[in-house]
Design an enzyme around this catalytic site. Structure first.
Site, PDB file in Angstrom:
ATOM      1  N   GLY A   8       0.823  -1.199   0.000  1.00 15.28           N
ATOM      2  CA  GLY A   8       0.000   0.000   0.000  1.00 15.28           C
ATOM      3  C   GLY A   8       0.862   1.255   0.000  1.00 15.28           C
ATOM      4  N   THR A  36       8.075   5.686 -13.667  1.00 15.28           N
ATOM      5  CA  THR A  36       6.895   5.764 -14.530  1.00 15.28           C
ATOM      6  C   THR A  36       6.029   6.979 -14.247  1.00 15.28           C
ATOM      7  OG1 THR A  36       5.561   4.426 -13.039  1.00 15.28           O
ATOM      8  CG2 THR A  36       6.800   3.248 -14.765  1.00 15.28           C
ATOM      9  N   ALA A  37       6.353   7.752 -13.228  1.00 12.04           N
ATOM     10  CA  ALA A  37       5.516   8.889 -12.823  1.00 12.04           C
ATOM     11  C   ALA A  37       5.578  10.020 -13.834  1.00 12.04           C
ATOM     12  CB  ALA A  37       5.960   9.406 -11.457  1.00 12.04           C
ATOM     13  N   HIS A  51      11.728  11.377  -4.369  1.00 16.59           N
ATOM     14  CA  HIS A  51      12.276  10.085  -4.799  1.00 16.59           C
ATOM     15  C   HIS A  51      13.639  10.253  -5.467  1.00 16.59           C
ATOM     16  CE1 HIS A  51       9.377   6.849  -4.032  1.00 16.59           C
ATOM     17  NE2 HIS A  51       8.459   7.800  -4.081  1.00 16.59           N
ATOM     18  N   GLU A  66      13.252   7.652 -17.373  1.00 11.51           N
ATOM     19  CA  GLU A  66      11.825   7.923 -17.193  1.00 11.51           C
ATOM     20  C   GLU A  66      11.069   7.263 -18.334  1.00 11.51           C
ATOM     21  OE1 GLU A  66      10.988  12.058 -16.667  1.00 11.51           O
ATOM     22  OE2 GLU A  66      12.457  12.252 -15.056  1.00 11.51           O
TER      23      GLU A  66
END
Length: 175
Positions: A8, A36-37, A51, A66
């Site tokens: 989570g 992947t953001a 991050h 990325e």
């Protein structure tokens, strides 16, 4: 080797993935971090910056890439036998796919599964376990939860290892 790490929000799944990578690096592997953001708002820009700062402070000499949409292509182009790839995270990638008008999700998912089974080297996939909460009220959110669950099941079926992280504690589910 494919390792799926689920958990989570703020469960410690990304930290666990980094710890797994450090074991590979200690044995001579190169480390590639695939993010992947996409930074669509200030809050997400801040998360990405946090991050990036965390990765900069790691003892691991990361190569960073990325890849918000074309994950299969990215993995296929970058993977090699002496490398471990950490993908963080599949649920952000899924969100990008579901919000994109340019991609056919069933085909993209099938392509990812085929790519994963053919990769040289090792890949660690981080993803949010989202199916333990309430059923969302809107159609897009319900589809997201459904698709994430089905994606996790499909990857878990072909993965060598699956770990669920809760409160920073990894629990081995497979392997």
């Amino acid at each position: 080797m494919i390792h799926l790490v689920l958990g989570g929000a703020r469960s410690g799944k990304s930290s666990h993935g980094v710890a797994l990578v450090s074991h590979y690096v200690a044995r001579g592997a190169e480390a590639l971090f695939i993010a992947t953001a996409q930074a669509f708002d200030d809050e997400m820009r801040a998360r990405i910056a946090r991050h990036q700062a965390e990765r900069a402070g790691d003892e691991i000499a990361w190569r960073m890439l990325e890849c918000p949409l074309d994950l299969s292509e990215c993995l296929a182009q970058q993977a090699h036998a002496k490398q471990v790839i950490l993908v963080d995270c599949l649920t952000l990638w899924l969100t990008n796919q579901l919000l994109s008008d340019e991609h056919d999700w069933p085909q993209v998912k099938a392509q990812l599964l085929a790519t994963l089974t053919a990769l040289p080297g090792d890949v660690i996939l981080i993803s949010n376990e989202v199916g333990s909460g309430i059923v969302p009220a809107d159609p897009l959110s319900r589809r997201f939860v459904d698709e994430a669950g089905w994606l996790h099941q499909a990857i878990a079926a072909l993965a060598d290892e699956v770990t669920l992280v809760t409160a920073g504690l990894p629990m081995r589910l497979k392997g």
